[in-house]
Design an enzyme around this catalytic site. Structure first.
Site, PDB file in Angstrom:
ATOM      1  N   ASP A  70       0.813  -1.194  -0.143  1.00 37.90           N
ATOM      2  CA  ASP A  70       0.066   0.085  -0.166  1.00 37.90           C
ATOM      3  C   ASP A  70       1.006   1.276   0.077  1.00 37.90           C
ATOM      4  OD1 ASP A  70      -2.888  -0.768   0.460  1.00 37.90           O
ATOM      5  OD2 ASP A  70      -2.124  -2.036   1.834  1.00 37.90           O
ATOM      6  N   GLU A  75      -0.157   9.590   1.695  1.00 37.67           N
ATOM      7  CA  GLU A  75      -0.884  10.557   2.562  1.00 37.67           C
ATOM      8  C   GLU A  75      -0.876   9.973   3.806  1.00 37.67           C
ATOM      9  OE1 GLU A  75      -4.798  12.923   1.905  1.00 37.67           O
ATOM     10  OE2 GLU A  75      -5.276  10.772   1.951  1.00 37.67           O
ATOM     11  N   ASP A  76      -1.172   8.734   4.074  1.00 35.97           N
ATOM     12  CA  ASP A  76      -1.359   7.866   5.396  1.00 35.97           C
ATOM     13  C   ASP A  76      -0.388   8.110   6.324  1.00 35.97           C
ATOM     14  OD1 ASP A  76      -4.187   7.537   4.724  1.00 35.97           O
ATOM     15  OD2 ASP A  76      -3.528   5.991   3.500  1.00 35.97           O
ATOM     16  N   ARG A  95       0.969  -1.694   7.268  1.00 39.18           N
ATOM     17  CA  ARG A  95       1.413  -0.284   6.542  1.00 39.18           C
ATOM     18  C   ARG A  95       2.291   0.400   7.742  1.00 39.18           C
ATOM     19  NH1 ARG A  95      -3.033   3.209   3.625  1.00 39.18           N
ATOM     20  NH2 ARG A  95      -0.945   3.955   2.941  1.00 39.18           N
ATOM     21  N   ARG A 142      -9.436   3.046  10.863  1.00 43.63           N
ATOM     22  CA  ARG A 142      -7.914   3.207  10.962  1.00 43.63           C
ATOM     23  C   ARG A 142      -7.300   4.239  12.098  1.00 43.63           C
ATOM     24  NH1 ARG A 142      -5.904   1.362   5.883  1.00 43.63           N
ATOM     25  NH2 ARG A 142      -7.086  -0.431   5.319  1.00 43.63           N
ATOM     26  N   HIS A 170     -11.859   6.136   5.000  1.00 43.68           N
ATOM     27  CA  HIS A 170     -11.405   7.169   5.663  1.00 43.68           C
ATOM     28  C   HIS A 170     -12.271   8.353   5.528  1.00 43.68           C
ATOM     29  CE1 HIS A 170      -7.277   5.457   4.523  1.00 43.68           C
ATOM     30  NE2 HIS A 170      -7.212   5.421   5.897  1.00 43.68           N
ATOM     31  N   VAL A 265      -8.280  -0.368  -4.892  1.00 43.15           N
ATOM     32  CA  VAL A 265      -7.595  -0.726  -3.450  1.00 43.15           C
ATOM     33  C   VAL A 265      -7.610   0.400  -2.682  1.00 43.15           C
ATOM     34  CG1 VAL A 265      -5.903  -2.732  -4.068  1.00 43.15           C
ATOM     35  CG2 VAL A 265      -5.303  -0.281  -4.423  1.00 43.15           C
ATOM     36  N   CYS A 271      -4.661  10.546  -1.553  1.00 43.45           N
ATOM     37  CA  CYS A 271      -3.898   9.500  -1.021  1.00 43.45           C
ATOM     38  C   CYS A 271      -2.492   9.438  -1.578  1.00 43.45           C
ATOM     39  CB  CYS A 271      -4.150   8.066  -1.169  1.00 43.45           C
ATOM     40  SG  CYS A 271      -6.232   8.048  -0.719  1.00 43.45           S
TER      41      CYS A 271
HETATM   42  N1  GLY Z   1      -5.481   0.264   0.441  1.00 43.12           N
HETATM   43  C1  GLY Z   1      -5.192   1.453   1.225  1.00 43.12           C
HETATM   44  C2  GLY Z   1      -5.467   1.080   2.645  1.00 43.12           C
HETATM   45  O1  GLY Z   1      -6.460   0.046   3.101  1.00 43.12           O
HETATM   46  O2  GLY Z   1      -5.049   1.821   3.439  1.00 43.12           O
END
Ligand code: GLY
Length: 282
Positions: A70, A75-76, A95, A142, A170, A265, A271
């Site tokens: 991922d 951005e995450d 991640r 998340r 999100h 995905v 993102c």
């Molecule tokens: N595929 C992006 C996520 O689930 O974080």
């Protein structure tokens, strides 16, 4: 609002990351749709090319890592506001290691790094909507309350309010900023409900731009010296009715970008980059 928001959307640099082959089979996702890896890479290359060539940003391109399927969704891994970069603790364990390369890149850009080390905290940048006046943080699968508290500590100049994310991945799966004081929002009931909560919690008044499709509500706004208001948004091929809404924005440089593979995905336009303003004073 115009005076207060003068610097909103200004940026000079972007951090992006390549797509590993592992994205197709191993990236986290909510649907079972099969990803065309070459198509996803073509989409991403076009996105990066727009940042680099058309918008003339300094683009820092991190290499793809097969162990991080991922990883393209940079951005995450960080929230940057002004000269401060908060390195997040992503909600999905698979991640977490994405933050290492991100931290190094942000350090190289001389930003003040704050790390989310509390092991009870989680936060994905996709849950963070910065309006220029305040932050809204989605409490989602998340991102948790502790993550939002640490963000509030990192960016003490701004109010931080939390918003429950009842559907989708999100907060920014159904909204984003479309300009100073302008929230782009999807039409679904959960999206509209979230907007209502944001409006109720805020001391500021926002305009809204409602688009029929939640996915299309995720767009990237910038305010650039030669181009003025710039919006990267969905294509008419993917979301014809939503694209018509963006086409009505006058005085904007509108740049449609395909995202039909990455969306499988759960990747949206915001993102795929972390935007930084090195000339920032906010
Ligand atoms: N595929 C992006 C996520 O689930 O974080």
């Amino acid at each position: 609002m115009a005076g207060l928001m003068a610097g909103f959307g200004q940026c000079t640099h972007a951090i992006v990351r390549g797509i590993p082959a592992s994205l197709a089979g191993e990236a986290l996702r909510m649907s079972a749709a099969e990803v065309d890896l070459s198509g996803a890479r073509r989409e991403h290359d076009a996105y990066v090319e727009v940042l680099r060539t058309r918008l003339r940003l300094e683009v820092v391109s991190l290499p793809a890592d097969e162990a991080l399927p991922d990883g393209v969704f940079v951005e995450d891994a960080a929230v940057v506001c002004g000269d401060t970069a908060l390195i997040t603790r992503p909600g999905a364990e698979s991640r977490r290691a994405e933050t290492e390369a991100m931290k190094a890149a942000l350090k190289d850009l001389n930003l003040n790094i704050v790390e989310m080390t509390d092991e009870t905290a989680t936060l994905d940048g996709g849950d963070v909507l910065f309006t220029g006046q305040e932050f809204f943080v989605g409490l989602s699968k998340r991102t948790n309350q502790r993550g939002a508290e640490i963000l509030a500590d990192a960016f003490k100049d701004y109010a931080v309010s939390t918003v429950p994310v009842q559907e989708g991945l999100h907060l920014k799966s159904f909204c984003s900023m479309g300009g100073p004081g302008l929230i782009v929002i999807g039409s679904s009931e959960p999206a509209q409900k979230a907007l209502k909560i944001m409006q109720q919690m805020s001391d500021h008044r926002y305009d809204k731009l409602t688009v029929p499709d939640d996915h299309a509500a995720n767009c990237v706004y910038m305010n650039l010296p030669e181009l003025g208001h710039v919006l990267l948004h969905c294509t008419a091929e993917e979301f014809p009715e939503s694209a018509k809404v963006f086409e009505k924005l006058k005085d904007y440089t509108l740049i449609p970008l395909a995202n039909s593979e990455k969306v499988k995905v759960d990747g949206a336009l915001t993102c795929c980059s972390v935007l930084i303003n090195k000339k920032s004073s906010n």
